[in-house]
Write a protein that holds these residues in place. Sequence first.
Motif, PDB file in Angstrom:
ATOM      1  N   SER A  86     -38.471 -43.745   9.978  1.00 58.38           N
ATOM      2  CA  SER A  86     -39.832 -43.809  10.335  1.00 58.38           C
ATOM      3  C   SER A  86     -40.071 -45.360  11.475  1.00 58.38           C
ATOM      4  CB  SER A  86     -40.721 -44.170   9.266  1.00 58.38           C
ATOM      5  OG  SER A  86     -40.621 -45.432   8.711  1.00 58.38           O
ATOM      6  N   THR A  87     -38.845 -46.108  11.390  1.00 61.17           N
ATOM      7  CA  THR A  87     -39.317 -47.487  12.159  1.00 61.17           C
ATOM      8  C   THR A  87     -37.845 -47.904  12.863  1.00 61.17           C
ATOM      9  OG1 THR A  87     -40.827 -48.296  10.569  1.00 61.17           O
ATOM     10  CG2 THR A  87     -39.855 -50.015  11.915  1.00 61.17           C
ATOM     11  N   THR A  88     -37.706 -48.146  13.943  1.00 60.04           N
ATOM     12  CA  THR A  88     -36.744 -48.714  14.844  1.00 60.04           C
ATOM     13  C   THR A  88     -36.821 -50.314  14.523  1.00 60.04           C
ATOM     14  OG1 THR A  88     -36.708 -46.702  16.284  1.00 60.04           O
ATOM     15  CG2 THR A  88     -35.679 -48.891  16.967  1.00 60.04           C
ATOM     16  N   LEU A  89     -35.590 -50.882  14.207  1.00 53.08           N
ATOM     17  CA  LEU A  89     -35.666 -52.320  13.888  1.00 53.08           C
ATOM     18  C   LEU A  89     -35.151 -53.123  15.258  1.00 53.08           C
ATOM     19  CD1 LEU A  89     -33.703 -51.854  10.319  1.00 53.08           C
ATOM     20  CD2 LEU A  89     -36.262 -52.322  10.881  1.00 53.08           C
ATOM     21  N   VAL A  90     -35.973 -53.578  15.602  1.00 53.32           N
ATOM     22  CA  VAL A  90     -35.798 -54.489  16.960  1.00 53.32           C
ATOM     23  C   VAL A  90     -34.673 -55.515  16.805  1.00 53.32           C
ATOM     24  CG1 VAL A  90     -36.754 -55.827  18.873  1.00 53.32           C
ATOM     25  CG2 VAL A  90     -38.021 -54.091  17.794  1.00 53.32           C
ATOM     26  N   GLU A 102     -31.256 -45.112  23.201  1.00 50.74           N
ATOM     27  CA  GLU A 102     -32.002 -43.895  23.087  1.00 50.74           C
ATOM     28  C   GLU A 102     -33.193 -43.911  22.180  1.00 50.74           C
ATOM     29  OE1 GLU A 102     -30.924 -39.407  21.380  1.00 50.74           O
ATOM     30  OE2 GLU A 102     -29.244 -40.590  21.828  1.00 50.74           O
ATOM     31  N   ASN A 103     -34.354 -43.287  22.513  1.00 47.35           N
ATOM     32  CA  ASN A 103     -35.301 -43.216  21.416  1.00 47.35           C
ATOM     33  C   ASN A 103     -34.934 -42.084  20.349  1.00 47.35           C
ATOM     34  OD1 ASN A 103     -35.760 -41.279  23.550  1.00 47.35           O
ATOM     35  ND2 ASN A 103     -37.407 -40.431  22.388  1.00 47.35           N
ATOM     36  N   MET A 104     -35.017 -42.521  19.041  1.00 48.64           N
ATOM     37  CA  MET A 104     -34.849 -41.814  17.884  1.00 48.64           C
ATOM     38  C   MET A 104     -36.260 -41.152  17.489  1.00 48.64           C
ATOM     39  SD  MET A 104     -31.634 -42.280  18.227  1.00 48.64           S
ATOM     40  CE  MET A 104     -31.168 -40.998  17.010  1.00 48.64           C
ATOM     41  N   CYS A 105     -36.166 -40.459  16.383  1.00 40.06           N
ATOM     42  CA  CYS A 105     -37.430 -39.829  16.036  1.00 40.06           C
ATOM     43  C   CYS A 105     -38.578 -40.694  15.428  1.00 40.06           C
ATOM     44  CB  CYS A 105     -37.306 -38.806  14.858  1.00 40.06           C
ATOM     45  SG  CYS A 105     -36.075 -37.391  15.700  1.00 40.06           S
ATOM     46  N   GLY A 106     -38.484 -42.094  15.495  1.00 42.81           N
ATOM     47  CA  GLY A 106     -39.367 -42.857  14.942  1.00 42.81           C
ATOM     48  C   GLY A 106     -39.434 -44.273  15.718  1.00 42.81           C
ATOM     49  N   ALA A 166     -38.826 -37.362  21.078  1.00 40.90           N
ATOM     50  CA  ALA A 166     -40.361 -37.974  21.184  1.00 40.90           C
ATOM     51  C   ALA A 166     -41.326 -36.705  20.587  1.00 40.90           C
ATOM     52  CB  ALA A 166     -40.524 -38.003  22.590  1.00 40.90           C
ATOM     53  N   HIS A 167     -40.807 -35.423  20.853  1.00 40.09           N
ATOM     54  CA  HIS A 167     -41.801 -34.251  20.291  1.00 40.09           C
ATOM     55  C   HIS A 167     -41.950 -34.392  18.683  1.00 40.09           C
ATOM     56  CE1 HIS A 167     -43.796 -30.771  20.396  1.00 40.09           C
ATOM     57  NE2 HIS A 167     -42.880 -30.120  19.783  1.00 40.09           N
ATOM     58  N   ILE A 168     -40.788 -34.630  17.890  1.00 40.40           N
ATOM     59  CA  ILE A 168     -40.973 -34.718  16.555  1.00 40.40           C
ATOM     60  C   ILE A 168     -41.791 -35.891  16.398  1.00 40.40           C
ATOM     61  CG2 ILE A 168     -39.632 -35.323  14.679  1.00 40.40           C
ATOM     62  CD1 ILE A 168     -37.176 -33.700  15.868  1.00 40.40           C
ATOM     63  N   GLN A 169     -41.776 -36.889  16.886  1.00 37.78           N
ATOM     64  CA  GLN A 169     -42.642 -38.016  16.808  1.00 37.78           C
ATOM     65  C   GLN A 169     -43.901 -37.798  16.990  1.00 37.78           C
ATOM     66  OE1 GLN A 169     -41.039 -41.712  18.274  1.00 37.78           O
ATOM     67  NE2 GLN A 169     -42.405 -43.132  17.077  1.00 37.78           N
ATOM     68  N   ARG A 181     -44.007 -32.558   8.689  1.00 44.31           N
ATOM     69  CA  ARG A 181     -43.075 -33.213   7.562  1.00 44.31           C
ATOM     70  C   ARG A 181     -42.776 -34.581   8.091  1.00 44.31           C
ATOM     71  NH1 ARG A 181     -38.219 -28.472   8.416  1.00 44.31           N
ATOM     72  NH2 ARG A 181     -37.294 -29.920   6.700  1.00 44.31           N
ATOM     73  N   PRO A 182     -42.366 -35.377   7.075  1.00 46.58           N
ATOM     74  CA  PRO A 182     -42.123 -37.088   7.209  1.00 46.58           C
ATOM     75  C   PRO A 182     -40.884 -37.046   8.123  1.00 46.58           C
ATOM     76  CG  PRO A 182     -41.385 -36.278   5.104  1.00 46.58           C
ATOM     77  CD  PRO A 182     -42.188 -35.170   5.610  1.00 46.58           C
ATOM     78  N   LEU A 183     -40.753 -38.289   8.893  1.00 47.08           N
ATOM     79  CA  LEU A 183     -39.651 -38.415   9.830  1.00 47.08           C
ATOM     80  C   LEU A 183     -38.511 -38.554   8.986  1.00 47.08           C
ATOM     81  CD1 LEU A 183     -41.134 -40.973  12.216  1.00 47.08           C
ATOM     82  CD2 LEU A 183     -40.437 -38.513  12.580  1.00 47.08           C
ATOM     83  N   SER A 184     -38.377 -38.602   7.738  1.00 50.68           N
ATOM     84  CA  SER A 184     -37.178 -38.727   6.798  1.00 50.68           C
ATOM     85  C   SER A 184     -36.526 -37.129   7.016  1.00 50.68           C
ATOM     86  CB  SER A 184     -37.432 -38.895   5.351  1.00 50.68           C
ATOM     87  OG  SER A 184     -38.258 -37.992   4.703  1.00 50.68           O
TER      88      SER A 184
END
Length: 294
Positions: A135-139, A163-167, A191-194, A223-226
């Motif tokens: 759910s979160t990308t760690l900067v 790359e942008n992941m689903c979260g 991006a669409h999933i998000q 559905r959850p991002l998991s």
Amino acid sequence: MRKNKWLLSSNSGLYSARQNAPRFSVMDTVDFLADAGFEAIDVNFSATITEGAFLHEPMLDGDGWRERMAELKAKADQRGLQIFHSHAPFRYNYLDTGNPLYPMWDEMMHRSIEATGLLGGKHIVVHPIVTPDRSTTLVKETVHALEPLAEYARGAGVRLAVENMCGTAPETLLEIVERLDADVCWDNGHAHIQGLDQEESLAALGTRVKALHIHDNYGSRGRPLSDAPQCDLHQPPFFGDVDWDSFLRGLERIGFDGPFNYEVQSKNIPDLLRASHARYLVHAAEELMGRITK
């Protein structure tokens, strides 16, 4: 004057990956994509660290990998395929230095960066670090892990494209690439999933967007991002419900000038249907790019 606004490209995995069968070589993949009508190839180093005869991509193995890259570039040049970027090995555990496999992961990551430069590519796509629930990308962790690779890449004449992941929120991705002095690979399916607006997200990232991963899906459907891997179908355009017009408006708005690059899953396609599947992707791209000239 070329026919379409952007050069048509595909990740090499479109042909090389097969279900329960040996991979087709990257050299054969060049011929396949050129014959299908593609104009560029995104060289997939993702599987260079995986194990198993049907999964492992051997192009960087052993001591002769630089010579193989020279042969691959010559083959792509001969078939008229340009190389703008590649995909680095899947390496989610950047910081897992105690893992017995880490030295091999690290070696293949560095080889893939150098190989991209030898092939004439300007960017190599890498993944950021995300939380276990996706759910979160760690900067902080991502910047710490990627800084040495970004420096190594610059020495090879290459830049990282994160790359942008689903979260991954656009503002988070922008912070990462600005701190790294890197660029962006925009994955429209993630991006669409998000549930992101394609046009506004691309506009927020602007000219940092240098590479694309183009594919379709049906979003998260609540559905959850998991569960993102189950939603991340990597289907051809029009096999899902991505807002293609918003995506195209976004590319136009930022003046995107890279290749129109597919990352479509096809390992389950029977060999006899692969050529027609690839031709569909070419025609779908022509349909999409035709929309922006109307």
